[in-house]
Design an enzyme around this catalytic site. Sequence first.
Site, PDB file in Angstrom:
ATOM      1  N   HIS A  30       0.875  -1.179   0.000  1.00  0.00           N
ATOM      2  CA  HIS A  30       0.000   0.000   0.000  1.00  0.00           C
ATOM      3  C   HIS A  30       0.911   1.226   0.000  1.00  0.00           C
ATOM      4  CE1 HIS A  30      -2.810   2.954   1.697  1.00  0.00           C
ATOM      5  NE2 HIS A  30      -3.789   2.110   1.436  1.00  0.00           N
TER       6      HIS A  30
ATOM      7  N   LYS B  48     -10.452  -0.276  10.599  1.00  0.00           N
ATOM      8  CA  LYS B  48     -10.564  -1.513   9.823  1.00  0.00           C
ATOM      9  C   LYS B  48     -10.904  -2.697  10.718  1.00  0.00           C
ATOM     10  CE  LYS B  48      -7.233   0.061   6.405  1.00  0.00           C
ATOM     11  NZ  LYS B  48      -8.015   0.423   5.227  1.00  0.00           N
TER      12      LYS B  48
ATOM     13  N   GLN C  30      -4.392  -4.685   7.455  1.00  0.00           N
ATOM     14  CA  GLN C  30      -5.352  -5.732   7.081  1.00  0.00           C
ATOM     15  C   GLN C  30      -5.214  -6.968   7.969  1.00  0.00           C
ATOM     16  OE1 GLN C  30      -7.746  -5.195   4.953  1.00  0.00           O
ATOM     17  NE2 GLN C  30      -6.957  -3.260   4.157  1.00  0.00           N
TER      18      GLN C  30
ATOM     19  N   ASP D 273       3.166  -3.866   8.431  1.00  0.00           N
ATOM     20  CA  ASP D 273       1.964  -3.067   8.247  1.00  0.00           C
ATOM     21  C   ASP D 273       0.801  -4.031   8.487  1.00  0.00           C
ATOM     22  OD1 ASP D 273      -0.352  -2.050   7.192  1.00  0.00           O
ATOM     23  OD2 ASP D 273       0.570  -1.177   5.414  1.00  0.00           O
TER      24      ASP D 273
ATOM     25  N   CYS E 292      -4.599   1.979  -3.849  1.00  0.00           N
ATOM     26  CA  CYS E 292      -3.373   2.598  -3.301  1.00  0.00           C
ATOM     27  C   CYS E 292      -2.190   1.649  -3.440  1.00  0.00           C
ATOM     28  CB  CYS E 292      -3.545   3.010  -1.843  1.00  0.00           C
ATOM     29  SG  CYS E 292      -4.908   4.120  -1.573  1.00  0.00           S
TER      30      CYS E 292
END
Length: 407
Positions: free
Chosen positions: A123, A227, A204, A201, A365
Site C-alpha cells: 500500500h 478496519k 489488514q 503493516d 493505493c
Amino acid sequence: MQYFKGSHATLRDVREDFPIFREYPRLVYLDNAATTQKPEVVLDTLIRFYKSENSNVHRAVHRLAERATHLYETARHTIASFINSRPEEVVFTRGTTESLNLLAYSLSLIENYSAFIVPEFEHHSNFVPWQQLASRFGKEFVPLEIRGFEIDMESFERIIHGQKRPFVFAASGLTNSTGYRLPIDQVIRTVHKNGGVVVIDGAQLIPHEPFDFKQSGVDFLAFSAHKMVGPTGAGALVGKKELLEKLPPFNFGGEMIDRVELHDTTFAPVPQKFEAGTPNIAGTIAFAEAAEYLLSLDKANVSQHIRMLTSYCHELLSGIEGLRLLSPQDSHGIVSFTHERVHPHDVAEFLSRNLDVAVRSGHHCAQLQMRRLGVKSTCRASFYVYNTVEDVESLAAGIKQALRWFG
Ligand code: PMP
C-alpha cells in the site's frame, strides 16, 4: 454458527449489533478492506465520552480529567493485550499511515540504518514514506521485486543476505489489493539473522487474525482502528520498548517533554515521547471498545467464517466467463478481479446502483502491484465478521447481471 464465546449468539445477532444494516436492509457491504462498519457499543462509547466524560488527558487533576486519563490509559492496556505487547510499547496515532510515517521518519534520523527494503506490492502508506525519506536522508531504498502478488522468496533471501546491517524491512502482513498473506515467521527469521529490523503493516492483518506481538518477534507493527470495527482517526504503532527508546520523536509539543530549557529539551519516556499534543481521546477509547467487541467473538469461528466466504467467492467468481481473479487461491478476506471487456468502475457502479452491493474499484493505493499484474485497476470484494454466504451469492449474481447489461 456460534459466534460468541460461551453463548448462543449467531451471525444474525452479530449483524444486529451493526446499526448500518438496519438503516439499509438491502446493503451488501463488501468494502471492508477500506473500512469496516461500527457496532452500537463502539458508537455508544464515542457519544458517552463526549456527553459525560469529556476532558483532556494527562494534564489536569479535576475529576473529569482523571476519568478521561484513566479511560485513555486503560485503552492502551486493552490494545496491548489484544496483540500481546506491553502497554508502554503501544503508541497511539491517527492510524496506520501516521504510524508508518512516524517510524520511517524516526528511523531515517538514526544514522546506522542504511537501507529500507520494501516489496512492490505495498500500500502506498508503506511504500512512499520509506522511498521519500530514504531519498531525503541519503539512505538506500530497495524496492523488492514481486512475482504476481507474492514475494519472490529467492530474491528476498538474496537481497537480505547482501545487506549492510542494520537495515529495515517493511511489509504488509496481509496485502490490501489481493489478500496475499506474507510468510511472516520466515521473513522475520531471515531479516533478524541478517541484522535487520522488521516492520509489519498490520492494517489488514490485525483485524483478521489473532497476532502475538511478543511471540512473533516482529520489531514494529502498525494498524488502524477503523478496519477493525473502530472509529476513523485512531490507530497504533507498536514497537519493542528498547527500539522505541532509541528512536527520536516525530512530533514536538505538549505532553511529550520531560524538561524544556531555553536551548534544549529532554523528552518524556515512551510511549508519551511520541504522543505530542491532544490525542484523539474519544476515538482511542472507542478503539479499545472495538478490540473488546472482537475479543467477545469466537476468534477461531470468525476466522474460519471469513476464510469460508473468501473461498466460496473464489469458487463462484472463477465460474464466470471472462473474469480474471487477481488474488491467490488461499487469499484471506479479499478477492480482486477484472473482466476482459468491462471496466472495474462500471462493474462497481452497476453493483451499487442496481443491487446495493458495495465493492471497491481502483488501484487500491497499490499502483506498483497493479502494474505487476498488468492492469490499472481491479474490483475488490472484502469480507468481515458480519458478511454472509448470501452476500457472496449476491455479488456473483450481480456481476453476471452487470456483464449481461454491458453486453
Ligand atoms: N496499509 C494497508 C495494507 C492498508 O490496507 C491501508 C488502508 N487501506 C493502509 C496501510 C492505510 O491505513 P489508514 O488509511 O487507516 O492509515
